[in-house]
Design a protein around this motif. Structure first.
Motif, PDB file in Angstrom:
ATOM      1  N   ILE A   1       0.840  -1.192   0.000  1.00  0.00           N
ATOM      2  CA  ILE A   1       0.000   0.000   0.000  1.00  0.00           C
ATOM      3  C   ILE A   1       0.878   1.245   0.000  1.00  0.00           C
ATOM      4  O   ILE A   1       1.826   1.349   0.774  1.00  0.00           O
ATOM      5  CB  ILE A   1      -0.931   0.013   1.233  1.00  0.00           C
ATOM      6  CG1 ILE A   1      -1.818  -1.249   1.241  1.00  0.00           C
ATOM      7  CG2 ILE A   1      -1.808   1.258   1.236  1.00  0.00           C
ATOM      8  CD1 ILE A   1      -2.679  -1.411   0.031  1.00  0.00           C
TER       9      ILE A   1
ATOM     10  N   ASN B   1      -3.617   4.564  -6.742  1.00  0.00           N
ATOM     11  CA  ASN B   1      -3.876   3.490  -5.775  1.00  0.00           C
ATOM     12  C   ASN B   1      -3.635   2.089  -6.333  1.00  0.00           C
ATOM     13  O   ASN B   1      -3.546   1.127  -5.570  1.00  0.00           O
ATOM     14  CB  ASN B   1      -5.307   3.600  -5.232  1.00  0.00           C
ATOM     15  CG  ASN B   1      -6.349   3.645  -6.336  1.00  0.00           C
ATOM     16  OD1 ASN B   1      -6.364   2.796  -7.230  1.00  0.00           O
ATOM     17  ND2 ASN B   1      -7.230   4.633  -6.289  1.00  0.00           N
TER      18      ASN B   1
ATOM     19  N   HIS C   1      -5.519  -0.067  -7.671  1.00  0.00           N
ATOM     20  CA  HIS C   1      -6.533  -1.065  -7.330  1.00  0.00           C
ATOM     21  C   HIS C   1      -6.814  -2.036  -8.486  1.00  0.00           C
ATOM     22  O   HIS C   1      -7.132  -3.203  -8.253  1.00  0.00           O
ATOM     23  CB  HIS C   1      -7.839  -0.389  -6.930  1.00  0.00           C
ATOM     24  CG  HIS C   1      -7.776   0.360  -5.627  1.00  0.00           C
ATOM     25  ND1 HIS C   1      -6.975  -0.044  -4.582  1.00  0.00           N
ATOM     26  CD2 HIS C   1      -8.423   1.486  -5.198  1.00  0.00           C
ATOM     27  CE1 HIS C   1      -7.124   0.800  -3.563  1.00  0.00           C
ATOM     28  NE2 HIS C   1      -7.981   1.728  -3.919  1.00  0.00           N
TER      29      HIS C   1
ATOM     30  N   PHE D   1      -5.820  -9.421   1.060  1.00  0.00           N
ATOM     31  CA  PHE D   1      -6.655  -8.402   0.416  1.00  0.00           C
ATOM     32  C   PHE D   1      -8.058  -8.913   0.085  1.00  0.00           C
ATOM     33  O   PHE D   1      -8.881  -8.165  -0.444  1.00  0.00           O
ATOM     34  CB  PHE D   1      -5.947  -7.872  -0.832  1.00  0.00           C
ATOM     35  CG  PHE D   1      -4.707  -7.103  -0.493  1.00  0.00           C
ATOM     36  CD1 PHE D   1      -4.774  -5.736  -0.226  1.00  0.00           C
ATOM     37  CD2 PHE D   1      -3.485  -7.737  -0.385  1.00  0.00           C
ATOM     38  CE1 PHE D   1      -3.637  -5.029   0.121  1.00  0.00           C
ATOM     39  CE2 PHE D   1      -2.346  -7.032  -0.038  1.00  0.00           C
ATOM     40  CZ  PHE D   1      -2.425  -5.672   0.223  1.00  0.00           C
TER      41      PHE D   1
ATOM     42  N   ASP E   1     -10.106  -9.336   2.273  1.00  0.00           N
ATOM     43  CA  ASP E   1     -10.922  -8.573   3.222  1.00  0.00           C
ATOM     44  C   ASP E   1     -10.448  -7.124   3.314  1.00  0.00           C
ATOM     45  O   ASP E   1     -10.524  -6.496   4.359  1.00  0.00           O
ATOM     46  CB  ASP E   1     -10.865  -9.243   4.606  1.00  0.00           C
ATOM     47  CG  ASP E   1     -12.042  -8.843   5.493  1.00  0.00           C
ATOM     48  OD1 ASP E   1     -13.114  -8.523   4.955  1.00  0.00           O
ATOM     49  OD2 ASP E   1     -11.878  -8.842   6.726  1.00  0.00           O
ATOM     50  N   PHE E   2      -9.970  -6.584   2.183  1.00  0.00           N
ATOM     51  CA  PHE E   2      -9.434  -5.220   2.147  1.00  0.00           C
ATOM     52  C   PHE E   2     -10.595  -4.226   2.039  1.00  0.00           C
ATOM     53  O   PHE E   2     -11.178  -4.030   0.973  1.00  0.00           O
ATOM     54  CB  PHE E   2      -8.488  -5.075   0.955  1.00  0.00           C
ATOM     55  CG  PHE E   2      -7.776  -3.755   0.886  1.00  0.00           C
ATOM     56  CD1 PHE E   2      -6.746  -3.462   1.760  1.00  0.00           C
ATOM     57  CD2 PHE E   2      -8.134  -2.800  -0.062  1.00  0.00           C
ATOM     58  CE1 PHE E   2      -6.068  -2.247   1.692  1.00  0.00           C
ATOM     59  CE2 PHE E   2      -7.470  -1.585  -0.137  1.00  0.00           C
ATOM     60  CZ  PHE E   2      -6.439  -1.312   0.745  1.00  0.00           C
ATOM     61  N   ARG E   3     -10.932  -3.587   3.149  1.00  0.00           N
ATOM     62  CA  ARG E   3     -12.138  -2.761   3.229  1.00  0.00           C
ATOM     63  C   ARG E   3     -12.052  -1.453   2.439  1.00  0.00           C
ATOM     64  O   ARG E   3     -13.077  -0.875   2.092  1.00  0.00           O
ATOM     65  CB  ARG E   3     -12.451  -2.445   4.694  1.00  0.00           C
ATOM     66  CG  ARG E   3     -12.875  -3.661   5.502  1.00  0.00           C
ATOM     67  CD  ARG E   3     -14.226  -4.143   5.064  1.00  0.00           C
ATOM     68  NE  ARG E   3     -14.569  -5.441   5.623  1.00  0.00           N
ATOM     69  CZ  ARG E   3     -15.737  -6.042   5.439  1.00  0.00           C
ATOM     70  NH1 ARG E   3     -16.657  -5.448   4.718  1.00  0.00           N
ATOM     71  NH2 ARG E   3     -15.977  -7.227   5.952  1.00  0.00           N
ATOM     72  N   GLU E   4     -10.860  -0.986   2.154  1.00  0.00           N
ATOM     73  CA  GLU E   4     -10.721   0.321   1.521  1.00  0.00           C
ATOM     74  C   GLU E   4     -11.113   0.330   0.051  1.00  0.00           C
ATOM     75  O   GLU E   4     -11.339   1.384  -0.528  1.00  0.00           O
ATOM     76  CB  GLU E   4      -9.279   0.828   1.658  1.00  0.00           C
ATOM     77  CG  GLU E   4      -8.918   1.329   3.048  1.00  0.00           C
ATOM     78  CD  GLU E   4      -8.695   0.194   4.046  1.00  0.00           C
ATOM     79  OE1 GLU E   4      -8.682  -0.976   3.618  1.00  0.00           O
ATOM     80  OE2 GLU E   4      -8.536   0.486   5.243  1.00  0.00           O
ATOM     81  N   SER E   5     -11.203  -0.841  -0.591  1.00  0.00           N
ATOM     82  CA  SER E   5     -11.517  -0.858  -2.023  1.00  0.00           C
ATOM     83  C   SER E   5     -12.220  -2.145  -2.424  1.00  0.00           C
ATOM     84  O   SER E   5     -11.658  -3.236  -2.289  1.00  0.00           O
ATOM     85  CB  SER E   5     -10.239  -0.704  -2.857  1.00  0.00           C
ATOM     86  OG  SER E   5     -10.497  -0.966  -4.222  1.00  0.00           O
TER      87      SER E   5
ATOM     88  N   ARG F   1     -10.245  -3.794  -5.327  1.00  0.00           N
ATOM     89  CA  ARG F   1      -9.038  -4.533  -4.933  1.00  0.00           C
ATOM     90  C   ARG F   1      -9.409  -5.877  -4.310  1.00  0.00           C
ATOM     91  O   ARG F   1      -8.847  -6.913  -4.672  1.00  0.00           O
ATOM     92  CB  ARG F   1      -8.227  -3.696  -3.942  1.00  0.00           C
ATOM     93  CG  ARG F   1      -6.754  -4.057  -3.874  1.00  0.00           C
ATOM     94  CD  ARG F   1      -6.046  -3.210  -2.834  1.00  0.00           C
ATOM     95  NE  ARG F   1      -4.617  -3.184  -3.036  1.00  0.00           N
ATOM     96  CZ  ARG F   1      -3.943  -2.227  -3.653  1.00  0.00           C
ATOM     97  NH1 ARG F   1      -4.608  -1.196  -4.164  1.00  0.00           N
ATOM     98  NH2 ARG F   1      -2.639  -2.276  -3.784  1.00  0.00           N
ATOM     99  N   ARG F   2     -10.364  -5.860  -3.369  1.00  0.00           N
ATOM    100  CA  ARG F   2     -10.696  -7.138  -2.721  1.00  0.00           C
ATOM    101  C   ARG F   2     -11.493  -8.039  -3.670  1.00  0.00           C
ATOM    102  O   ARG F   2     -11.365  -9.264  -3.620  1.00  0.00           O
ATOM    103  CB  ARG F   2     -11.423  -6.923  -1.402  1.00  0.00           C
ATOM    104  CG  ARG F   2     -12.823  -6.388  -1.430  1.00  0.00           C
ATOM    105  CD  ARG F   2     -13.371  -6.327  -0.005  1.00  0.00           C
ATOM    106  NE  ARG F   2     -14.759  -5.916   0.047  1.00  0.00           N
ATOM    107  CZ  ARG F   2     -15.186  -4.665   0.060  1.00  0.00           C
ATOM    108  NH1 ARG F   2     -14.306  -3.675   0.037  1.00  0.00           N
ATOM    109  NH2 ARG F   2     -16.478  -4.383   0.092  1.00  0.00           N
TER     110      ARG F   2
ATOM    111  N   GLU G   1     -19.052  -9.052   4.606  1.00  0.00           N
ATOM    112  CA  GLU G   1     -18.776  -8.464   3.295  1.00  0.00           C
ATOM    113  C   GLU G   1     -20.054  -7.817   2.761  1.00  0.00           C
ATOM    114  O   GLU G   1     -21.111  -8.422   2.724  1.00  0.00           O
ATOM    115  CB  GLU G   1     -18.293  -9.544   2.323  1.00  0.00           C
ATOM    116  CG  GLU G   1     -18.236  -9.137   0.867  1.00  0.00           C
ATOM    117  CD  GLU G   1     -17.350  -7.928   0.626  1.00  0.00           C
ATOM    118  OE1 GLU G   1     -17.839  -6.963  -0.001  1.00  0.00           O
ATOM    119  OE2 GLU G   1     -16.182  -7.947   1.056  1.00  0.00           O
TER     120      GLU G   1
END
Length: 362
Positions: A146, A154, A156, A189, A191-195, A198-199, A262
């Motif tokens: 990151i 980013n 993503h 990733f 469980d990558f909450r920011e995108s 990406r997840r 999710e």
């Protein structure tokens, strides 16, 4: 307009800046509709000039040129033209993505994602990666570190690219390299909450690998340990008794009261499809039962029903996995369900029933 030839002189790098800007603005506008993208895709000279302008010294020119290629690559014909008619496209693209200070890395990631959506192009791009093994390693670094890009990009869209790569057996083999541990580095990733992009890409990669049962033993082993990665996004804040908690992987034991599931239904569906694929072998089914997968899915199903949302396909994916897990092995009667031969007439009947079910979903 039948030809773009009149713009060629103004799309040269050494053209007057104002004329070059006007010509490129027209190209970008043209690429915003299907007919325009088709016209550009059929002009190799224009495509290569636009590609050359992606490295123009004037930021607005390089940006518009790159965005134009994002649009062109979104169509199958455009993607194929870029690969077949622009010999430098891959080297320029990877160089831009790997450059930590490139302000256009994000649109280049989108172009890569668009190109790899086409099944006939994935093999060619994977051959390029295979010829220089460091390229895939660099892509994984860009994805997993990151803040890799210092210019605010980013990255993503490398996620969907990985998912696209893994639809190909060569791609799955590359990601499952036991020495380089690409998959293990990408798994967090899921469980990558920011995108969600990406997840979603990470989950798509995992789902495609799970479809290949030859990897199941390795995936469920301590070397990879994918089950917690799949179950954690599906788990909620429900309390379980000590007996159930002891079954769960340690990552799922005694979750906090504010644990959220999710939120994206498409990602939930892919995770559930991962579980169903892992149920294809007896060894996988027994492992999932031992680790409390049914108990997690039981509570998940209740939650999904309570959402009152139109997620019938997600519910069906959950029910399919539960239906296998609650059966005894004697009832299943087959070690590897992927090797089960279904008569053609039965297969057609199932397809017809599935079609009717889709039509009847409110």
């Amino acid at each position: 307009m039948d030809s773009l030839s009149e713009f060629i002189a103004f799309l040269q790098k050494n053209a007057r800046l104002d004329l070059k800007a006007v010509a490129l603005t027209h190209m970008l506008s043209l690429s915003g509709n299907e007919e325009g993208r088709s016209l550009i895709a059929q002009s190799p000279e224009v495509l290569n000039l636009i590609l050359d302008l992606t490295s123009d010294s004037t930021p607005v020119i390089s940006k518009d040129a790159t965005l134009c290629l994002v649009n062109v690559s979104s169509d199958a014909a455009g993607a194929r033209s870029l690969i077949s008619e622009c010999p430098e496209i891959l080297s320029v693209m990877f160089a831009a993505i790997f450059d930590e200070n490139n302000i256009l890395s994000d649109p280049w990631c989108m172009i890569l994602s668009n190109l790899t959506r086409q099944e006939d192009l994935v093999e060619k791009i994977l051959i390029e990666l295979d010829s220089d093994p460091q390229k895939l390693d660099k892509l994984v670094v860009c994805f997993t570190r990151i803040g890799y890009n210092k210019a605010g990009c980013n990255l993503h869209y490398i996620g969907p690219t990985f998912s696209n790569f893994s639809q190909n057996s060569k791609g799955r083999l590359m990601f499952c390299d036991k020495d380089k541990m690409f998959l293990q580095r990408i798994l967090p990733f899921v469980d990558f909450r920011e995108s969600v992009i990406r997840r979603g890409g990470a989950v798509g990669l995992l789902k495609n690998i799970c479809f290949d049962s030859t990897y199941h033993d390795w995936l469920l082993s301590e070397d990879v340990n994918i089950l917690p990665c799949i179950l954690l996004p599906l788990a909620g804040p429900e309390e379980f008794d000590d007996e159930d908690n002891e079954k769960f992987p340690i990552e799922l034991q005694y979750l906090s009261p504010d644990k959220k599931r999710e939120e994206d239904p498409d990602i939930r569906k892919m995770l559930l499809e991962c579980l169903l694929q892992l149920c294809s072998t007896r060894k996988g089914r027994e492992y999932l039962r031992q680790k409390g997968t049914y108990e997690i899915l039981r509570e998940y199903h209740k939650w999904e029903v309570q959402q009152n949302s139109d997620c019938r396909q997600t519910l069906l994916a959950c029910e399919n996995a539960v239906d296998v897990l609650i059966r005894t092995e004697a009832e299943i009667g087959e070690d590897n369900l992927k090797q089960l031969q279904i008569p053609e007439e039965v297969h057609k009947q199932l397809e017809k029933l599935e079609s009717l079910n889709h039509e009847n979903i409110p």
